[in-house]
Design a protein around this motif. Structure first.
Motif, PDB file in Angstrom:
ATOM      1  N   VAL A 155      44.327  60.668  33.534  1.00 38.99           N
ATOM      2  CA  VAL A 155      44.965  61.910  33.494  1.00 38.99           C
ATOM      3  C   VAL A 155      46.148  62.107  32.116  1.00 38.99           C
ATOM      4  CG1 VAL A 155      46.553  63.370  34.670  1.00 38.99           C
ATOM      5  CG2 VAL A 155      44.679  62.597  35.860  1.00 38.99           C
ATOM      6  N   LEU A 156      46.689  61.035  32.127  1.00 43.88           N
ATOM      7  CA  LEU A 156      47.791  60.998  31.155  1.00 43.88           C
ATOM      8  C   LEU A 156      47.334  60.157  29.775  1.00 43.88           C
ATOM      9  CD1 LEU A 156      50.685  61.290  30.485  1.00 43.88           C
ATOM     10  CD2 LEU A 156      51.358  59.420  31.514  1.00 43.88           C
ATOM     11  N   VAL A 157      47.049  60.733  28.664  1.00 43.09           N
ATOM     12  CA  VAL A 157      46.682  59.856  27.616  1.00 43.09           C
ATOM     13  C   VAL A 157      47.606  60.421  26.419  1.00 43.09           C
ATOM     14  CG1 VAL A 157      44.251  59.737  28.218  1.00 43.09           C
ATOM     15  CG2 VAL A 157      45.147  62.068  26.978  1.00 43.09           C
ATOM     16  N   PHE A 158      48.346  61.265  26.857  1.00 44.35           N
ATOM     17  CA  PHE A 158      49.287  61.958  25.701  1.00 44.35           C
ATOM     18  C   PHE A 158      50.534  62.486  26.145  1.00 44.35           C
ATOM     19  CE2 PHE A 158      49.924  65.725  22.697  1.00 44.35           C
ATOM     20  CZ  PHE A 158      50.441  65.175  21.563  1.00 44.35           C
ATOM     21  N   ARG A 159      51.753  62.303  25.497  1.00 40.35           N
ATOM     22  CA  ARG A 159      53.126  62.766  25.953  1.00 40.35           C
ATOM     23  C   ARG A 159      53.610  63.592  25.221  1.00 40.35           C
ATOM     24  NH1 ARG A 159      55.123  59.135  30.028  1.00 40.35           N
ATOM     25  NH2 ARG A 159      53.917  57.151  30.284  1.00 40.35           N
ATOM     26  N   PRO A 160      52.985  64.947  24.905  1.00 37.22           N
ATOM     27  CA  PRO A 160      53.557  66.076  24.008  1.00 37.22           C
ATOM     28  C   PRO A 160      54.909  66.281  24.399  1.00 37.22           C
ATOM     29  CG  PRO A 160      52.183  66.908  25.586  1.00 37.22           C
ATOM     30  CD  PRO A 160      52.190  65.412  25.990  1.00 37.22           C
ATOM     31  N   ASP A 161      55.838  66.194  23.412  1.00 39.72           N
ATOM     32  CA  ASP A 161      57.090  66.788  23.574  1.00 39.72           C
ATOM     33  C   ASP A 161      57.531  68.166  23.525  1.00 39.72           C
ATOM     34  OD1 ASP A 161      60.076  66.611  23.403  1.00 39.72           O
ATOM     35  OD2 ASP A 161      60.252  66.037  21.272  1.00 39.72           O
ATOM     36  N   HIS A 162      58.464  68.618  24.126  1.00 34.63           N
ATOM     37  CA  HIS A 162      58.650  70.185  24.214  1.00 34.63           C
ATOM     38  C   HIS A 162      58.442  70.877  22.701  1.00 34.63           C
ATOM     39  CE1 HIS A 162      60.984  69.174  27.803  1.00 34.63           C
ATOM     40  NE2 HIS A 162      60.072  70.285  28.117  1.00 34.63           N
ATOM     41  N   ALA A 163      57.629  71.679  22.518  1.00 36.31           N
ATOM     42  CA  ALA A 163      57.088  72.646  21.510  1.00 36.31           C
ATOM     43  C   ALA A 163      56.737  71.805  20.362  1.00 36.31           C
ATOM     44  CB  ALA A 163      58.576  73.112  20.750  1.00 36.31           C
ATOM     45  N   SER A 164      55.867  70.596  20.811  1.00 39.79           N
ATOM     46  CA  SER A 164      55.044  69.773  20.022  1.00 39.79           C
ATOM     47  C   SER A 164      53.816  70.677  19.716  1.00 39.79           C
ATOM     48  CB  SER A 164      54.679  68.303  21.020  1.00 39.79           C
ATOM     49  OG  SER A 164      53.769  67.714  20.296  1.00 39.79           O
ATOM     50  N   ILE A 165      53.357  70.611  18.454  1.00 39.48           N
ATOM     51  CA  ILE A 165      52.163  71.119  17.959  1.00 39.48           C
ATOM     52  C   ILE A 165      50.933  70.296  17.623  1.00 39.48           C
ATOM     53  CG2 ILE A 165      51.379  72.585  16.228  1.00 39.48           C
ATOM     54  CD1 ILE A 165      54.288  73.575  15.830  1.00 39.48           C
ATOM     55  N   THR A 166      50.069  70.070  18.418  1.00 38.86           N
ATOM     56  CA  THR A 166      48.699  69.612  18.083  1.00 38.86           C
ATOM     57  C   THR A 166      47.717  70.159  17.476  1.00 38.86           C
ATOM     58  OG1 THR A 166      49.220  68.094  19.932  1.00 38.86           O
ATOM     59  CG2 THR A 166      46.719  68.449  19.164  1.00 38.86           C
ATOM     60  N   THR A 167      47.251  69.926  16.418  1.00 38.71           N
ATOM     61  CA  THR A 167      46.221  70.714  15.511  1.00 38.71           C
ATOM     62  C   THR A 167      44.698  70.204  16.023  1.00 38.71           C
ATOM     63  OG1 THR A 167      47.831  70.757  13.815  1.00 38.71           O
ATOM     64  CG2 THR A 167      45.348  71.473  13.427  1.00 38.71           C
ATOM     65  N   LEU A 168      44.067  71.280  16.304  1.00 37.83           N
ATOM     66  CA  LEU A 168      42.728  71.035  16.711  1.00 37.83           C
ATOM     67  C   LEU A 168      41.814  71.887  15.763  1.00 37.83           C
ATOM     68  CD1 LEU A 168      42.846  71.406  20.706  1.00 37.83           C
ATOM     69  CD2 LEU A 168      43.007  69.561  19.555  1.00 37.83           C
ATOM     70  N   GLY A 169      40.367  71.264  15.947  1.00 35.14           N
ATOM     71  CA  GLY A 169      39.514  72.440  15.197  1.00 35.14           C
ATOM     72  C   GLY A 169      38.463  72.737  15.992  1.00 35.14           C
ATOM     73  N   THR A 170      37.834  73.675  15.602  1.00 30.71           N
ATOM     74  CA  THR A 170      36.644  74.386  16.666  1.00 30.71           C
ATOM     75  C   THR A 170      35.658  75.080  15.797  1.00 30.71           C
ATOM     76  OG1 THR A 170      35.920  75.573  18.486  1.00 30.71           O
ATOM     77  CG2 THR A 170      38.114  76.746  17.285  1.00 30.71           C
ATOM     78  N   ASP A 171      34.440  74.922  16.048  1.00 28.16           N
ATOM     79  CA  ASP A 171      33.608  75.621  15.434  1.00 28.16           C
ATOM     80  C   ASP A 171      32.782  76.587  16.545  1.00 28.16           C
ATOM     81  OD1 ASP A 171      31.893  74.237  17.380  1.00 28.16           O
ATOM     82  OD2 ASP A 171      30.706  72.945  15.683  1.00 28.16           O
TER      83      ASP A 171
END
Length: 189
Positions: A155-171
């Motif tokens: 379940v826990l693999v990442f600890r995003p901070d508040h207002a953390s921005i992760t960039t993804l790509g999608t097709d």
């Protein structure tokens, strides 16, 4: 491949187990929402989001508001990027303990009223058609997406901070990780 931004809400005025079930942002959270907006607007124009999507919960809507206002768009509400549903029988006081227990395990082991493996897949699927979008979501929903992208059942693999921005790509049929957002310790665990 189109880019999308997965953003954790800013710091809320209250946490799970406190009196408010749907808290807004505190002063630090409002500043974080403005910083997220400023970061997104600092991108070259052809890389900026053109849409803003938010979880229905107030802390996400308030984090999304400065970006939506700056872009001149309405916030689109999507429960698919909302907070993890807690078992109906749990009291507000029991939610933090349930969540801590869930974070120690795997998606297939979470106890509750629904299939959390399916819930995490729906969260990721809701992003497939979100190219060019800033999506404001939650710690657990972001972990749902990140765990799938990393092929993890934890379940826990990442600890995003508040207002953390992760960039993804999608097709439109597949998501990929472009860059992780800022990580930090959290009061969740």
């Amino acid at each position: 491949m189109q880019t999308l931004f997965l953003i954790r809400h800013g710091k809320p005025a209250a946490v799970w187990g406190e009196a408010d079930d749907d808290p807004g942002l505190d002063d630090a959270g409002r500043a974080q929402a403005e910083a997220a907006r400023d970061h997104l607007l600092s991108l070259p124009e052809d890389q900026r989001p053109s849409r803003v999507v938010s979880s229905p919960l107030r802390r996400c809507r308030e984090t999304a508001a400065p970006t939506a206002e700056a872009l001149g768009v309405e916030i689109e509400i999507d429960p698919g990027v909302g907070e993890i549903p807690t078992p109906a029988a749990l009291s507000a006081e029991d939610r933090p303990g349930w969540l801590r227990e869930a974070f120690q395990g795997r998606w297939t082991e979470i106890r509750g009223d629904l299939d959390y493996e399916q819930w995490r897949r729906r969260a990721a699927d809701s992003l497939l058609v979100r190219g060019g979008t800033a999506v404001f979501s939650h710690y657990v929903a972001i972990n749902a997406v990140m765990s799938l992208l990393e092929g993890e059942d934890r379940v826990l693999v990442f600890r995003p901070d508040h207002a953390s921005i992760t960039t993804l790509g999608t097709d439109g049929s597949r998501l990929s990780l472009v860059s992780r957002g800022r990580e930090a310790s959290t009061g969740v665990l």
